[in-house]
Design a protein around this motif. Structure first.
Motif, PDB file in Angstrom:
ATOM      1  N   TYR A  88       0.784  -1.232   0.025  1.00 34.91           N
ATOM      2  CA  TYR A  88       0.030  -0.169   0.097  1.00 34.91           C
ATOM      3  C   TYR A  88       1.059   1.323   0.130  1.00 34.91           C
ATOM      4  O   TYR A  88       0.520   2.402  -0.697  1.00 34.91           O
ATOM      5  N   SER A 127       1.146   4.219  -2.956  1.00 32.22           N
ATOM      6  CA  SER A 127       0.752   5.407  -2.803  1.00 32.22           C
ATOM      7  C   SER A 127       1.804   6.523  -3.114  1.00 32.22           C
ATOM      8  O   SER A 127       1.712   7.426  -3.476  1.00 32.22           O
ATOM      9  N   THR A 178      -2.834  -5.817  -7.423  1.00 28.35           N
ATOM     10  CA  THR A 178      -2.773  -4.297  -7.602  1.00 28.35           C
ATOM     11  C   THR A 178      -3.063  -3.834  -9.014  1.00 28.35           C
ATOM     12  O   THR A 178      -3.323  -2.304  -9.071  1.00 28.35           O
ATOM     13  N   THR A 224      -5.560  -0.905  -5.361  1.00 24.94           N
ATOM     14  CA  THR A 224      -4.574  -0.613  -4.419  1.00 24.94           C
ATOM     15  C   THR A 224      -4.980  -0.108  -3.036  1.00 24.94           C
ATOM     16  O   THR A 224      -4.236   0.488  -2.273  1.00 24.94           O
ATOM     17  N   PHE A 281      -6.060  -0.031   0.744  1.00 29.90           N
ATOM     18  CA  PHE A 281      -5.246  -0.937   1.628  1.00 29.90           C
ATOM     19  C   PHE A 281      -6.240  -1.881   2.157  1.00 29.90           C
ATOM     20  O   PHE A 281      -5.769  -3.000   2.360  1.00 29.90           O
TER      21      PHE A 281
END
Length: 194
Positions: A62, A66, A132, A136, A138
């Protein structure tokens, strides 16, 4: 996410979880040496450690998605290379040798998972190879890591429950079993890279 992708995720997870690794071998050795009742603390440590490490993997993936979203595309190829290495290793491996007696403690099983590189690579590869591309988030990543930890716990439980049977059967037929598992992993690589 298609059923094909989820199916390959599950195939990859089951093969990776059921193959001999540090946790499975230690569990097999412990149940052989101490029995189920005396081995329970160690088994509990292995199981709890598995879930904690997979949560760490979800946080890592994650964070990478990000901060460095393009890194996930690169990680997919790294994951495919790892699966290829795993397929080659499984196809050419022999049954594990008997380990020396280990003490059956919770902390030993728990700490084993923190140094068990196989499950870190397993968790990160599964997410970057299969999940993913679709999410994506969390919570989605954590969900799939918990699925991995559950599959891993069930696989280790199988090694515990039928340890001596698996050991005998595996030693007799390890070459064929390993080649079939390696071929399944090659199909998983195809699904990641297509």
């Amino acid at each position: 996410m298609s059923a094909f992708v989820v199916g390959n995720f599950l195939i990859y997870s089951i093969i990776n979880a059921i193959t001999p690794g540090p946790g499975n071998i230690l569990a097999l050795n412990t149940v052989s040496n101490y029995g189920l009742k005396r081995g329970k603390p160690l088994f509990a440590g292995i199981f709890v450690g598995y879930y904690v490490v997979q949560a760490i993997c979800a946080i890592f993936v994650y964070g990478v998605s990000s901060i460095l979203p393009n890194a996930l595309g690169i990680m997919k190829y790294i994951g495919a290379a790892y699966i290829l290495w795993l397929a080659i290793h499984i196809a050419s491996s022999k049954p594990p040798e008997e380990n020396e007696n280990k003490s059956a403690s919770f902390i030993k099983g728990f700490l084993l998972q923190f140094v068990n590189v196989k499950i870190y690579l397993f968790g990160i590869t599964a997410l970057t190879g299969y999940i993913t591309d679709y999410s994506t988030s969390f919570w989605v990543l954590l969900l799939f890591e918990m699925i991995i930890a559950t599959i891993g716990t069930l696989a280790t439980s199988i090694w515990i429950a039928v340890g001596s049977l698996i050991q005998t059967f595996y030693k007799k037929h390890y070459r064929v079993i390993n080649i079939v598992l390696a071929l399944f992993l090659l199909e998983c690589i195809y699904s990641i890279l297509k």
